[in-house]
Design an enzyme around this catalytic site. Structure first.
Site, short mmCIF file in Angstrom:
data_model
loop_
_atom_site.label_atom_id
_atom_site.label_comp_id
_atom_site.label_asym_id
_atom_site.label_seq_id
_atom_site.Cartn_x
_atom_site.Cartn_y
_atom_site.Cartn_z
CD GLU A 177 -3.05 -0.72 2.30
OE1 GLU A 177 -2.89 0.25 3.07
OE2 GLU A 177 -3.93 -1.58 2.48
CG ASP B 196 -4.23 8.75 7.34
OD1 ASP B 196 -4.40 7.52 7.40
OD2 ASP B 196 -4.21 9.38 6.27
CE1 TYR C 75 -7.53 -1.23 6.67
CE2 TYR C 75 -6.07 -0.92 4.80
CZ TYR C 75 -6.31 -0.82 6.14
OH TYR C 75 -5.34 -0.32 6.98
#
Length: 263
Positions: A49, A60, A175
């Site tokens: 990734e 994040d 994911y």
């Protein structure tokens, strides 16, 4: 069949789980991040990734936010990120690359121009965290028409009503974000993850890779035992941030990959 599809087919035939590693393109600089990226397959990484630095990375945590800032301050852009992928492809035409980031830089380049450049650079899949399924016509469908997998995120709050929508038009793998919150903020627990993985597998028919909250070889193995694989990002990025040598970063990555592959 994309490189991602081929990789999962090969892993399944070997009875192995996938280990996926995340690094931020351009962190701490272009040359160093390319050096680390080139070493990842030899350290046991099945899928890379590659983070696309962005000014407002809302999903994040501090570790990856700071990595993105360092990359941007060093002059990293979407085009240079694709250049980095293309440079990697000069030596490795097999390891899948998933570009992970936010839509704004792609929108600014233009979807058609981006998809053409991404295909040329050897990108195999996209994870664009701020494009929900309701916006599939924006990038997801054009990307799949161009031969790229579009990988969706599922979370602990993705209920049975929402899950079919998330699974629609998703390809490559799903994911699963194992915790609620930002990257690097908590640890994943296999007992909590296992039933969610089964539920998502049934709804999507795709491999489910678990990320967020995996930071040790032991945790990597525990999560891989209940999923189709595991992804580690913040723990690797933090080693780069501390100034560890490329050799030391890759040794740490190998310990995580060995954990996943022992599952």
């Amino acid at each position: 069949m994309t490189r991602i599809d081929a990789k999962f087919a090969a892993l399944k035939s070997q009875g192995r789980k996938a280990f996926v590693s995340y690094i931020m393109a351009g962190d701490p600089d272009y040359d160093r991040s390319l050096d680390v990226m080139r070493g990842l397959p030899g350290a046991g990484v099945d899928i890379i990734e590659l983070g696309l630095p962005f000014t407002d990375p809302m999903a994040d945590g501090p570790t990856i936010q700071l990595a993105g800032q360092r990359a941007l301050e060093g002059g990293m852009t979407l085009r240079r990120t694709l250049d980095m992928a293309q440079a990697f492809r000069e030596e490795d035409d097999e390891t899948p690359i998933v570009l992970m980031g936010y839509y704004n830089p792609i929108y600014s380049m233009g979807v058609d121009a981006f998809l053409k450049a991404a295909a040329t650079a050897g990108i195999d899949g996209l994870i664009i965290v701020d494009l929900p399924p309701e916006e599939d016509e924006e990038l997801c469908l054009p990307a799949q028409a161009a031969g790229l997998n579009f990988i969706r995120l599922a979370t602990p709050t993705t209920d049975d009503k929402r899950l079919p929508r998330v699974a629609s038009n998703t390809s490559g793998f799903v994911y699963y974000v194992s915790i609620t919150g930002i990257t690097g903020s908590a640890e994943a627990e296999a007992a909590d993850v296992a039933p969610e993985v089964t539920r998502i597998q049934k709804a999507s028919g795709l491999p489910v890779i678990v990320g967020f909250g995996v930071n040790t070889p032991e945790k990597s193995r525990a999560i891989a035992e209940v999923a189709d694989g595991v992804v580690v990002g913040s723990a690797i990025v933090s080693r780069i941030a501390k100034g560890d040598s490329t050799q030391d970063v890759l040794a740490f990555v190998k310990s995580l990959a060995d954990g996943a592959h022992a599952a």
